[in-house]
Design an enzyme around this catalytic site. Structure first.
Site, PDB file in Angstrom:
ATOM      1  N   ASP A  21      58.799  -5.925-111.780  1.00  0.00           N
ATOM      2  CA  ASP A  21      58.450  -7.102-112.566  1.00  0.00           C
ATOM      3  C   ASP A  21      57.257  -6.730-113.465  1.00  0.00           C
ATOM      4  OD1 ASP A  21      57.926  -9.897-113.238  1.00  0.00           O
ATOM      5  OD2 ASP A  21      56.369  -9.823-111.700  1.00  0.00           O
ATOM      6  N   PHE A  22      56.965  -7.562-114.478  1.00  0.00           N
ATOM      7  CA  PHE A  22      55.828  -7.260-115.359  1.00  0.00           C
ATOM      8  C   PHE A  22      54.593  -8.073-114.974  1.00  0.00           C
ATOM      9  CE2 PHE A  22      53.331  -7.623-119.320  1.00  0.00           C
ATOM     10  CZ  PHE A  22      53.049  -6.272-119.507  1.00  0.00           C
ATOM     11  N   ASP A  23      54.594  -9.389-115.268  1.00  0.00           N
ATOM     12  CA  ASP A  23      53.409 -10.222-115.010  1.00  0.00           C
ATOM     13  C   ASP A  23      53.150 -10.356-113.514  1.00  0.00           C
ATOM     14  OD1 ASP A  23      52.566 -11.514-117.751  1.00  0.00           O
ATOM     15  OD2 ASP A  23      54.745 -11.548-117.707  1.00  0.00           O
ATOM     16  N   ASP A  75      56.138 -10.264-107.692  1.00  0.00           N
ATOM     17  CA  ASP A  75      55.046 -11.086-107.161  1.00  0.00           C
ATOM     18  C   ASP A  75      55.353 -12.575-107.127  1.00  0.00           C
ATOM     19  OD1 ASP A  75      53.050 -12.477-109.672  1.00  0.00           O
ATOM     20  OD2 ASP A  75      54.917 -11.422-110.075  1.00  0.00           O
TER      21      ASP A  75
END
Length: 283
Positions: free
Chosen positions: A35-37, A221
């Site tokens: 994932d990124f954020d 997350d």
């Protein structure tokens, strides 16, 4: 875990240890998906200010040549994740792809191009209806709209009572989404209205099968990452055709459901980057 490259942490579950061992045994057949954020980038009050952790690109560039592929799977538009991540034109990142809008868009480092279908018409209709809906709920002062192109998100992180604003808006936004053929994806103080049929689990499974990967790591997350966690669980439960996998939770306190299903929990993006660097070093 420490930040020293040699300190590759050990998963706490048998399935996670099997997944990590499969990556270590045949890295050239492993997909590392992230994932990124909140995973590669710290969560910040303004999503436009999000940037990859300072060590992320160098860790990814060290790891990418040793594995089948690195895939960043994000709800953001692919080109935005590429820009905020600093992923374009980096030596060593030729094996990187970004699956944006939960997999509806795809950017690959080799071509530098984004491939995507036509936008869902319901997104424009929902976007038009949002200002009136937010005005009707004056109590959620500070909620604001992020236009993602193929989706639209309402953030409550800046509201006076962020969690109360989130709960107040969840039902009305669900009704607005349903009216226009969309679904609501809840996250950490954000409610995203987007087209159905695509999620991080579908995107991840499709990509792992496309590459005929023999192992997979997924790190996330937020609630949107639960679909990817479920996909890895299904892949590794697939009997003779199963794919060993490792589930990593970034920041184990905000989304307990994710932490409970993870094979390895680390305290946020800095620790995810340390894990990637340690994995690159071990390989």
């Amino acid at each position: 875990m420490g930040s020293h490259p040699e300190s590759l942490p050990s998963p706490t579950t048998p399935a996670g240890r099997e997944g990590l061992n499969a990556v270590l045994a045949r890295p050239d057949r492993a997909v590392i998906a992230l994932d990124f954020d909140g995973t590669l980038a710290d969560i910040v009050p303004d999503p436009e200010q999000a940037r990859a952790h300072p060590g992320a690109v160098s860790a990814l560039a060290a790891l990418a040549p040793k594995v089948a592929s690195i895939a960043v799977i994000t709800g953001r538009p692919a080109d935005v994740a590429v820009r905020f991540g600093g992923f374009a034109g980096v030596p060593g990142l030729e094996h990187l792809v970004v699956l944006g809008h939960y997999g509806a868009e795809r950017w690959d480092a080799v071509s530098g191009a984004v491939h995507a279908p036509a936008p869902h018409p319901g997104v424009a209709a929902a976007r038009a209806g949002l200002p009136g809906l937010l005005r009707a709920f004056g109590a959620v002062h500070g909620a604001w709209v992020e236009d993602k192109g193929r989706a639209v998100a309402v953030h409550t992180r800046r509201a006076e009572d962020p969690q109360a604003a989130f709960e107040t808006l969840r039902g009305p936004l669900g009704e607005l989404a349903a009216e226009h053929g969309l679904i609501v994806e809840p996250g950490r103080l954000v409610l995203e209205l987007r087209p159905p049929g695509m999620d991080k689990g579908v995107a991840l499974t499709t990509y792992v099968r496309e590459l005929d990967a023999e192992s997979v790591v997924y790190a996330g997350d937020d609630l949107g990452d639960l679909a990817a966690f479920a996909a890895v669980e299904k892949l590794r439960d697939g009997g003779p055709d199963g794919v060993p996998g490792l589930l990593v939770c970034s920041g184990s306190t905000e989304v307990p459901d994710l932490a409970a299903r993870a094979d390895l929990s680390v305290p946020g993006p800095a620790a995810v980057v340390a894990f990637l660097a340690a994995l690159a070093e071990r390989l």
